[in-house]
Write an enzyme that holds these catalytic residues in place. Structure first.
Site, short mmCIF file in Angstrom:
data_model
loop_
_atom_site.label_atom_id
_atom_site.label_comp_id
_atom_site.label_asym_id
_atom_site.label_seq_id
_atom_site.Cartn_x
_atom_site.Cartn_y
_atom_site.Cartn_z
N GLU A 232 9.49 -10.64 -1.88
CA GLU A 232 10.51 -9.60 -1.91
C GLU A 232 11.93 -10.17 -1.96
OE1 GLU A 232 6.83 -7.84 0.02
OE2 GLU A 232 8.00 -9.69 0.30
N ASP B 45 0.81 -1.22 0.00
CA ASP B 45 0.00 0.00 0.00
C ASP B 45 0.84 1.27 0.00
OD1 ASP B 45 0.66 -0.72 2.71
OD2 ASP B 45 -0.85 0.68 3.44
N ASN C 85 18.87 -34.75 -6.78
CA ASN C 85 19.54 -35.78 -5.96
C ASN C 85 18.89 -35.89 -4.59
OD1 ASN C 85 20.53 -33.32 -4.99
ND2 ASN C 85 22.47 -33.55 -6.06
N GLY D 155 17.97 -33.99 -2.08
CA GLY D 155 18.47 -33.47 -0.82
C GLY D 155 19.58 -32.46 -1.00
N ASP E 184 18.04 -29.41 -6.47
CA ASP E 184 16.64 -29.47 -6.06
C ASP E 184 16.40 -28.74 -4.73
OD1 ASP E 184 18.14 -31.43 -4.79
OD2 ASP E 184 16.67 -33.02 -5.04
N GLY F 145 26.80 -16.76 -1.09
CA GLY F 145 26.45 -18.18 -1.11
C GLY F 145 25.07 -18.52 -0.61
N GLU G 251 25.60 -30.35 1.91
CA GLU G 251 25.51 -30.53 3.36
C GLU G 251 25.79 -31.99 3.74
OE1 GLU G 251 25.41 -27.80 4.61
OE2 GLU G 251 24.20 -26.47 3.37
N HIS H 219 0.45 0.17 10.81
CA HIS H 219 0.74 -1.20 10.38
C HIS H 219 2.09 -1.24 9.68
CE1 HIS H 219 -0.79 0.57 6.64
NE2 HIS H 219 -0.27 -0.45 5.98
N HIS H 220 2.65 -2.41 9.59
CA HIS H 220 3.99 -2.64 9.01
C HIS H 220 5.10 -1.99 9.84
CE1 HIS H 220 1.99 -4.53 5.81
NE2 HIS H 220 2.08 -3.63 4.85
#
Length: 559
Positions: free
Chosen positions: A51, A28, A461, A463, A434, A407, A467, A114-115
Site C-alpha cells: 500500500e 476483503d 554507492n 549505502g 541504492d 523527502g 546520511e 479483523h483489521h
C-alpha cells in the site's frame, strides 16, 4: 435523476475527473468494489506490491495527470499507505484515497472485527488519516452522492488528498444520482474583486523598476504555469525559482536568473531577488532546504502573492478570486515589452569524455545532462540524485519530479510507475540511489508487468551517502547490502524487454547513453560510484545539516 449502483457512481465520478487507473492492493473489504472496477469501461485497477508503494504511485500519477486514485482496505491497508498520503499532502498533490471498510451494519453496531483494534471503535482510522488529508469521510447509501462530490471538489480545489471509506456491503446497492455530468470547474470570481485585483497588480507593476516572478510548487499544482509563461514572455519578466519549483518554467530561457535559496542561492541571485521592488510569488513554502537554512528575506511591501483562491498585494488581501481568471486578465492586459531580453549566460562548455576515468560526481551529472532532452520526465530521488541534478538547467519542457519537502526516500520508483501509467508516451528517466531503491524495489515488478519503459539510473554507492555526509561517514549503520541489481529485471519478469547495463567509467556510460538515445525499451543502468564520493552540494549540505540537527555539542564527522 437516474438509477445506478454506488460503486458505478463512484467510478463514473473518478472517470469524470480524468482517472483511468486506480492503483492499490486488494483486501476483503474492497473486493466487491474491485469486481465493479473490472466490469467498468475506461477505468481499471493496477495492483502494486504494497500500500505504501501504491500511495507513492498514485502521487506520481497525479503529478502527470492532475489527480490520482488509490485503493486500499480498512486499517492495515489504509494505515500502510498513510506515509504516501502524507507526502501528497505535504507536496500539494491531489489524490483520491479510497478504502474498503467493514460492512455498514457492523460499523454501526461496533462489532469487533479483523483489521481493527477489536474495540468496536470505527472512528480511529478516519481520525488518524484526517490529519494528513483535506477531508476524511465514510459514505453511506444516504449520503454518498453529496459526499463523493464534496470530496472530489475539495481534492481538486485544494490540491490535497482526500480519503473515502466505502463499506463493503453497499457498493452494489442502487441509488438515484443526478443526470448532469460532474463539473470540475472552479467557482468564478467576484467581478468587482477580480477587476480591483487586476488593476492593483498592473498599478504596482507600472511603477516597479525590477519586477521578478518567483516560481514554486503551487505554480504547477494550481495550473498557473501556462498563463505565467505567457505573462513572462509578453512582459519579458525575469523569473527565479525555489528548489521545490525546479524546471516548472524553462531554466534555459534568458529571463531565468537562477535558483533562489537564501544565502545558498546561485551567485548573484539572492542579491537580485531581495533587492527587487516587486516579487510575484505563488504561495512559496520556505523550509530549511530551499531557503538556505532560513536566510531568505522577502519584504512584504514588495510582494504580490497569487494563492489559489485569493491574491495579496503588499499585505492587502483580495478574496473571492479564481486566480486562473485573474491571470488570464493579466495576460491580456499586461503591457508588452518593447524589446526582448538577450541571453547573457554563456553556453555550457562541452565536456570531453575521459574514456577510462572512473565515474565521479563532479563530472557524472554534466555527462547525464547531455542525455536529457526536451519533454522528458526526470524523476530525482531525494538526496544524492536530486542534489546532483539540481544545479543543472533542464531542457525546455522537462517535467522534474521529486519530493523536496516530504523527502521520503523510496518515493520515486513507485512514482515513476504512476507517472508513466498516466502518460506512457513521454520518456521517463529515474535517478535513484541504492539505499532508496531497496525500500520500494518490489514495484520494479509492477513496472515490468505493465510493460512500462522507464530508463532507471541506479547509483550504487553501497549505502546512504547523504546520511554519511551528515554523520557516520564510515559507520556500519550507513552501509547496505550490495545486490546484483542488474539481475533484478529478469528476477521479477523472466521475459522482460527491459535491458540491464553497468558502467564504472565515463567511456562505458557514454556507450550506454548512445545506445539508449534511440532505444524503445526500458533500461536499468547501474552506475558504480565510490561510497565516499558525492556532489559538491551534498558535501556542503551534510555539515550544515549536522549543525542544524545536533546543536553545538552534538557529534560530527571527523574532519
Amino acid at each position: 435523476m437516474r438509477t445506478t449502483t454506488i460503486g458505478e457512481f463512484i467510478l463514473d465520478r473518478l472517470k469524470a475527473i480524468g482517472i483511468n487507473e486506480i492503483i492499490g492492493v486488494p483486501g476483503d473489504f474492497n473486493l466487491s468494489f474491485l469486481e465493479q472496477i473490472d466490469a467498468a469501461e475506461d477505468i481499471r485497477f493496477v495492483g502494486t506490491c504494497n500500500e505504501l508503494n501504491a500511495a507513492y504511485a498514485a502521487d506520481g500519477y497525479a503529478r502527470q495527470r492532475g489527480v490520482g486514485a488509490l485503493l486500499t482496505t480498512y486499517g492495515v491497508g489504509e494505515l500502510s499507505a498513510i506515509n504516501g498520503i502524507a507526502g501528497s499532502r505535504s507536496e500539494h498533490v491531489p489524490v483520491v484515497s479510497l478504502a474498503g471498510a467493514p460492512p455498514l451494519y457492523a460499523t454501526e453496531h461496533g462489532w469487533q472485527l479483523h483489521h481493527t483494534l477489536a474495540d468496536g471503535d470505527y472512528t480511529n482510522m478516519l481520525d488518524a488519516i484526517s490529519q494528513f488529508t483535506a477531508l476524511a469521510i465514510r459514505v453511506t447509501p444516504m449520503n454518498v452522492v453529496e459526499e463523493i462530490d464534496r470530496a472530489l471538489h475539495t481534492c481538486l480545489r485544494e490540491k490535497r488528498p482526500v480519503h473515502i471509506q466505502i463499506p463493503s456491503d453497499i457498493t452494489h446497492l442502487t441509488i438515484e444520482v443526478p443526470e448532469h455530468d460532474f463539473d470540475t470547474s472552479l467557482a468564478s470570481s467576484d467581478k468587482e474583486r477580480l477587476a480591483a485585483a487586476a488593476d492593483a497588480v498592473l498599478a504596482k507593476l507600472s511603477t516597479a523598476t525590477d519586477p521578478i516572478l518567483m516560481v514554486d510548487q503551487d505554480t504547477d499544482r494550481h495550473k498557473f504555469t501556462d498563463l505565467f509563461r505567457v505573462i513572462v514572455e509578453k512582459a519579458q519578466l525575469p523569473y527565479t525559482q525555489l528548489a521545490s519549483g525546479k524546471a516548472i518554467l524553462d531554466e534555459r530561457n534568458p529571463l531565468f536568473i537562477g535558483t533562489y535559496n537564501g544565502a545558498a542561492s546561485a551567485p548573484g541571485v539572492q542579491e537580485r531577488v531581495e533587492a527587487s521592488d516587486l516579487v510575484f510569488t505563488t504561495n512559496p513554502r520556505f523550509i530549511e532546504v530551499n531557503s538556505g537554512s532560513f536566510t531568505h528575506t522577502l519584504r512584504e511591501e514588495n510582494k504580490i502573492n497569487f494563492g489559489d483562491q485569493h491574491i495579496s498585494i503588499a499585505g492587502e488581501y483580495f478574496v473571492g478570486i479564481n486566480t486562473l481568471e485573474l491571470l488570464e486578465e493579466l495576460a491580456e492586459r499586461i503591457p508588452a515589452a518593447t524589446k526582448k531580453v538577450e541571453d547573457p549566460k554563456p553556453k555550457l562548455p562541452a565536456q570531453r569524455v575521459r574514456k577510462d576515468a572512473e565515474l565521479k560526481h563532479e563530472r557524472l551529472w554534466r555527462q547525464i545532462l547531455n542525455f536529457i532532452r526536451e519533454d522528458d520526465v526526470v524523476v530525482a530521488e531525494a538526496g544524492t540524485s536530486n542534489i546532483g541534478l539540481s544545479p543543472w538547467p533542464m531542457p525546455a519542457g522537462v517535467q522534474y519530479i521529486n519530493s523536496t519537502i516530504w523527502g521520503s526516500i523510496g518515493f520515486t520508483l513507485p512514482a515513476v510507475m504512476g507517472s508513466q501509467l498516466a502518460n506512457p508516451d513521454r520518456r521517463h528517466l529515474l535517478f535513484i540511489g541504492d539505499g532508496s531503491f531497496q525500500l520500494t524495489v518490489q514495484e520494479l515488478s509492477t513496472i515490468l508487468r505493465e510493460d512500462l519503459k522507464p530508463i532507471i539510473f541506479l547509483l550504487n554507492n553501497r549505502g546512504y551517502t547523504i546520511e554519511r555526509y551528515i554523520l557516520g561517514m564510515e559507520q556500519e549503520y550507513n552501509d547496505i547490502q550490495d545486490w546484483d541489481y542488474g539481475a533484478l529485471p529478469k528476477v521479477f519478469k523472466r521475459d522482460t524487454t527491459m535491458k540491464s547495463y553497468s558502467a564504472r567509467t565515463e567511456g562505458q556510460l557514454a556507450e550506454i547513453l548512445e545506445e539508449l538515445s534511440t532505444a524503445d525499451h526500458g533500461a536499468f543502468v547501474e552506475l558504480h560510484l565510490d561510497p565516499f564520493d558525492a556532489p559538491q552540494g551534498l558535501k556542503a549540505f551534510g555539515p550544515l545539516t549536522a549543525d542544524f540537527d545536533f546543536g553545538p555539542r552534538g557529534p560530527r564527522n571527523e574532519s
